[in-house]
Design an enzyme around this catalytic site. Structure first.
Site, PDB file in Angstrom:
ATOM      1  CE1 TYR A 151      -3.673   2.560   0.937  1.00  0.00           C
ATOM      2  CE2 TYR A 151      -2.140   3.270   2.651  1.00  0.00           C
ATOM      3  CZ  TYR A 151      -3.283   3.484   1.905  1.00  0.00           C
ATOM      4  OH  TYR A 151      -4.045   4.610   2.124  1.00  0.00           O
ATOM      5  CE  LYS A 155      -3.389   5.253  -1.304  1.00  0.00           C
ATOM      6  NZ  LYS A 155      -4.440   5.825  -2.181  1.00  0.00           N
TER       7      LYS A 155
END
Length: 250
Positions: A151, A155
């Protein structure tokens, strides 16, 4: 120009707008006079937004992993002055406990879907020589995330993508910025707290200088500013909306 006129008459596309930050952004933009198209895969959540602002919000119900559906939706509902790439997906697991399927799923929503939506929206912005693109990332992309390596990588890629688009599109009058929320009081976070308990909630709060969770409305306020005509001289920036989470406390 009053604060309630800075966005009036513009059009926006907001992804992942059914709940949490995305819903807050959609409502804030609609309240400021923007014609908002929301993308979410849950029709019931879209109906709730439309009920709040029947004259300002319309919905495209689709799965953001379906890139052909994204292109068709943009063709139907566009062009747009503002694009808010908000949709995201997290999974808490240490990296060695993740699978290739996990990597694919997380990258598909958190990064590749942003590519697909932006690729569909951007040419019309360039032709009109105006646009505001705001990518909603996470402080995990700047600071890393224990138990969220994939994740965080996605990002982090979103930050680099935003800066690269800013470099490419300034000549078209298009600004591109990213907003990085910290721990925000959303249904998704509350679900994680149920699993992790009070210790997890306390850890999230103590990670911020302000010692509390943020709200979707606080993120929406930052997005609304970056989307506005007033922010015409702001591009390529990364704004943390995280209670000071990105500042070292050492």
């Amino acid at each position: 120009m009053g604060c309630h006129d800075r966005l009036r008459g513009l059009s926006a596309l907001v992804t992942g707008a059914g709940a949490g930050i995305g819903a807050g952004v959609a409502r804030r933009l609609a309240a400021e006079g923007v014609q908002v198209t929301v993308i979410d895969r849950n029709p019931d959540r879209c109906d709730l937004l439309i009920a709040d602002y029947p004259d300002q919000i319309r919905a495209e119900v689709l799965d953001l992993t379906d890139f052909s559906a994204i292109r068709a939706a943009v063709a139907r509902s566009g062009p747009f002055d503002i694009l808010v790439n908000n949709a995201g997906l997290d999974q808490h697991a240490f990296f060695t406990r993740t699978t290739e399927q996990d990597w694919t799923r997380l990258l598909r929503i958190n990064l590749e879907a942003v590519f697909a939506v932006t690729h569909a929206v951007l040419p019309a912005m360039q032709a009109r020589r105006f646009g505001r693109i705001i990518n909603v990332g996470s402080e995990a992309g700047r600071l890393g995330s224990r138990g969220g390596a994939v994740y965080a990588a996605a990002k982090g890629g979103l930050i680099a993508f935003s800066k690269s688009l800013a470099l490419e599109n300034a000549r078209f009058g298009i600004t591109v910025n990213s907003v990085l929320p910290g721990p925000i009081d959303t249904p998704l976070l509350r679900k994680a707290v149920v699993t992790g308990g009070d210790k997890l909630l306390a850890a999230m709060q103590s990670a911020t200088l302000l010692g509390r969770l943020g709200t979707p409305d606080e993120v929406a306020a930052a997005v609304a500013f970056l989307a506005s005509r007033e922010a015409g001289y702001v591009t390529g920036e990364t704004l943390g909306v995280s209670g000071g989470m990105g500042i070292s406390q050492g």
